[in-house]
Design a protein around this motif. Structure first.
Motif, short mmCIF file in Angstrom:
data_model
loop_
_atom_site.label_atom_id
_atom_site.label_comp_id
_atom_site.label_asym_id
_atom_site.label_seq_id
_atom_site.Cartn_x
_atom_site.Cartn_y
_atom_site.Cartn_z
N GLU A 62 -38.90 -2.58 -34.02
CA GLU A 62 -39.63 -1.04 -34.34
C GLU A 62 -39.07 0.00 -34.04
O GLU A 62 -38.59 0.23 -32.97
CB GLU A 62 -41.10 -1.30 -33.57
N PRO A 63 -38.84 0.82 -34.97
CA PRO A 63 -38.27 2.45 -34.95
C PRO A 63 -38.77 3.31 -33.93
O PRO A 63 -39.98 3.23 -33.81
CB PRO A 63 -38.04 2.75 -36.28
N ILE A 64 -38.33 3.70 -32.97
CA ILE A 64 -38.58 4.78 -32.20
C ILE A 64 -37.72 6.02 -32.12
O ILE A 64 -36.58 5.97 -32.27
CB ILE A 64 -38.69 4.25 -30.60
N THR A 65 -38.43 7.23 -32.13
CA THR A 65 -37.72 8.30 -32.40
C THR A 65 -38.21 9.41 -31.41
O THR A 65 -39.42 9.56 -30.95
CB THR A 65 -37.96 8.96 -33.71
N ARG A 66 -37.18 10.44 -31.01
CA ARG A 66 -37.45 11.59 -30.22
C ARG A 66 -36.82 12.93 -30.65
O ARG A 66 -35.83 12.75 -31.23
CB ARG A 66 -37.10 11.41 -28.62
N LEU A 67 -37.46 13.61 -30.81
CA LEU A 67 -37.33 15.09 -31.05
C LEU A 67 -37.18 16.11 -29.93
O LEU A 67 -37.90 16.10 -29.23
CB LEU A 67 -37.92 15.77 -32.40
N CYS A 68 -35.84 16.85 -29.91
CA CYS A 68 -35.85 17.75 -28.65
C CYS A 68 -35.07 19.07 -29.16
O CYS A 68 -34.23 18.99 -29.60
CB CYS A 68 -34.63 17.08 -27.37
N ARG A 69 -35.89 20.07 -28.82
CA ARG A 69 -35.62 21.28 -29.07
C ARG A 69 -34.63 21.99 -28.29
O ARG A 69 -35.02 21.96 -27.03
CB ARG A 69 -36.90 22.10 -29.37
N ALA A 70 -33.48 22.64 -28.58
CA ALA A 70 -32.56 23.18 -27.74
C ALA A 70 -32.91 24.67 -27.60
O ALA A 70 -33.38 25.17 -28.70
CB ALA A 70 -31.12 23.00 -28.24
N ASP A 71 -32.76 25.13 -26.33
CA ASP A 71 -33.07 26.36 -26.22
C ASP A 71 -31.86 27.38 -26.51
O ASP A 71 -30.88 27.10 -26.95
CB ASP A 71 -33.42 26.58 -24.67
N ALA A 72 -32.47 28.48 -26.59
CA ALA A 72 -31.46 29.73 -27.14
C ALA A 72 -29.87 29.48 -26.07
O ALA A 72 -30.31 29.49 -24.80
CB ALA A 72 -31.79 31.05 -26.85
N HIS A 73 -28.81 29.33 -26.63
CA HIS A 73 -27.75 29.08 -25.84
C HIS A 73 -26.36 29.93 -26.39
O HIS A 73 -26.52 30.40 -27.21
CB HIS A 73 -27.48 27.72 -25.90
N GLY A 74 -25.45 30.00 -25.43
CA GLY A 74 -24.39 30.57 -25.75
C GLY A 74 -23.09 29.44 -25.77
O GLY A 74 -23.19 28.40 -26.29
N ILE A 75 -21.97 30.08 -24.88
CA ILE A 75 -20.81 28.75 -25.12
C ILE A 75 -20.56 28.94 -23.44
O ILE A 75 -19.89 30.06 -22.95
CB ILE A 75 -19.84 29.35 -26.04
N ASP A 76 -20.63 27.81 -22.97
CA ASP A 76 -19.96 27.59 -21.68
C ASP A 76 -18.96 26.41 -21.41
O ASP A 76 -19.42 25.36 -21.45
CB ASP A 76 -21.18 27.21 -20.83
N LEU A 77 -17.75 26.73 -21.57
CA LEU A 77 -16.85 25.52 -21.61
C LEU A 77 -16.69 24.78 -20.50
O LEU A 77 -16.32 23.32 -20.76
CB LEU A 77 -15.42 26.41 -22.21
N ASP A 78 -16.90 25.25 -19.33
CA ASP A 78 -16.84 24.71 -18.09
C ASP A 78 -17.97 23.50 -18.16
O ASP A 78 -17.65 22.34 -17.89
CB ASP A 78 -17.21 25.41 -17.07
N LEU A 80 -19.64 22.43 -20.79
CA LEU A 80 -19.49 21.39 -21.74
C LEU A 80 -18.47 20.33 -21.45
O LEU A 80 -18.76 19.13 -21.65
CB LEU A 80 -18.70 22.38 -22.94
N GLU A 81 -17.45 20.73 -20.78
CA GLU A 81 -16.53 19.72 -20.19
C GLU A 81 -17.11 18.82 -19.20
O GLU A 81 -16.96 17.55 -19.38
CB GLU A 81 -15.30 20.46 -19.67
N LEU A 82 -17.93 19.31 -18.46
CA LEU A 82 -18.76 18.45 -17.54
C LEU A 82 -19.39 17.44 -18.24
O LEU A 82 -19.52 16.27 -17.85
CB LEU A 82 -19.39 19.11 -16.30
N TYR A 83 -20.28 17.96 -19.13
CA TYR A 83 -21.03 16.94 -19.93
C TYR A 83 -20.40 16.02 -20.78
O TYR A 83 -20.78 14.79 -20.78
CB TYR A 83 -22.07 17.73 -20.92
N ASN A 84 -19.17 16.49 -21.42
CA ASN A 84 -18.38 15.48 -21.95
C ASN A 84 -17.77 14.46 -21.13
O ASN A 84 -17.77 13.07 -21.41
CB ASN A 84 -17.17 16.34 -22.72
N ALA A 85 -17.37 14.79 -19.84
CA ALA A 85 -16.81 13.76 -18.91
C ALA A 85 -17.74 12.68 -18.49
O ALA A 85 -17.58 11.56 -18.48
CB ALA A 85 -16.44 14.58 -17.66
N LEU A 86 -19.15 13.14 -18.39
CA LEU A 86 -20.18 12.46 -18.13
C LEU A 86 -20.53 11.41 -19.15
O LEU A 86 -20.69 10.04 -18.95
CB LEU A 86 -21.51 13.13 -17.88
N CYS A 87 -20.43 11.70 -20.33
CA CYS A 87 -20.76 11.00 -21.49
C CYS A 87 -19.55 9.95 -21.68
O CYS A 87 -20.09 8.59 -21.95
CB CYS A 87 -20.77 11.76 -22.74
#
Length: 253
Positions: A62-78, A80-87
């Motif tokens: 059975e397919p299950i789906t979730r939608l998540c709306r992102a808040d207004a954001h800019g660019i934070d490379l530090d 971003l690198e932490l989330y990439n490393a976690l992934c």
């Protein structure tokens, strides 16, 4: 397999990546790799700059789906690198979903943030270094840095009033900075009003956003590419309108 937990983990991680300024193809690829590492079946991801939709096949197909709306954001490379490393680490180690959710929550709560004084210094240095680049003197560079500080305080004040409306925040910040440049020249502190104004306004120029838009168009993400392009054009329009309004007010005064 906790399919609902995995769906929540993948959606939250994709949303955090987008809020940190990641390109759409990076978000979709990271979330897809995460779900495949955990053995998800028929994983599908669709992301645009304002939201991400993740779907997979749960128990009994059975397919299950979730939608998540992102808040207004800019660019934070530090960040971003932490989330990439976690992934990457989650894809390699595949810890239990509950543990992965806790690590994601801890990273979100403990992400380093720039001190306001560091942000103020950045605004000052950008305005101060771009002004001589356009032909200004050292005194004009000082004035450009001061106008950069006016942009910082205007954004800080207007963020609580205009909220995520980037257009009006940029318009008013450009107006305040240009008026400050005119006053500095009028009182004899600065010399070239055009170079001071342009140097300070470089803080507001959406160069990274436009570059990201072009990369997404070339990667085939036309929806997000057009969206980022429109956002860049609106920001440039706000800068032009704010500068023109300040020049008109300057002539009246």
């Amino acid at each position: 397999m906790d399919y609902h937990g995995l769906l929540n983990l993948a959606t939250e991680l994709g949303c955090r990546l987008m809020e940190s300024g990641a390109e759409i193809y990076r978000v979709e690829d990271s979330v897809l790799r995460l779900m495949r590492a955990y053995g998800a079946r028929d994983a599908q991801i669709f992301a645009i700059p304002s939201s991400i939709t993740v779907s997979l096949s749960g128990e009994n197909g059975e397919p299950i789906t979730r939608l998540c709306r992102a808040d207004a954001h800019g660019i934070d490379l530090d960040r971003l690198e932490l989330y990439n490393a976690l992934c990457r680490r989650l894809c390699e180690q595949t810890p239990p979903v509950e543990q992965a959710q806790k690590e994601l929550a801890q990273l979100h709560d403990n992400c380093p943030k720039f001190h306001p004084l560091a942000v103020m210094l950045g605004h000052f240095l950008i305005g101060a270094f771009f002004t001589p680049f356009f032909g200004g003197s050292l005194v004009d560079a000082l004035c450009g840095g001061l106008c950069g500080l006016f942009i910082y305080f205007a954004n800080r004040f207007l963020s609580s009033l205009a909220g995520p409306n980037v257009f009006f925040r940029t318009l008013l910040a450009a107006t305040v900075s240009s008026l400050a440049a005119q006053l500095l020249v009028r009182f004899g502190v600065g010399q070239q009003i055009d170079t001071i104004t342009i140097g300070a306004l470089m803080i507001l120029v959406p160069g990274v956003s436009l570059t990201t838009a072009m990369r997404e168009v070339m990667a085939g993400d036309l929806v997000s590419g057009v969206s980022h392009t429109a956002e860049s054009l609106l920001t440039a329009t706000a800068i032009a309108l704010g500068t023109g309004a300040s020049m008109f007010l300057g002539q009246l005064l």
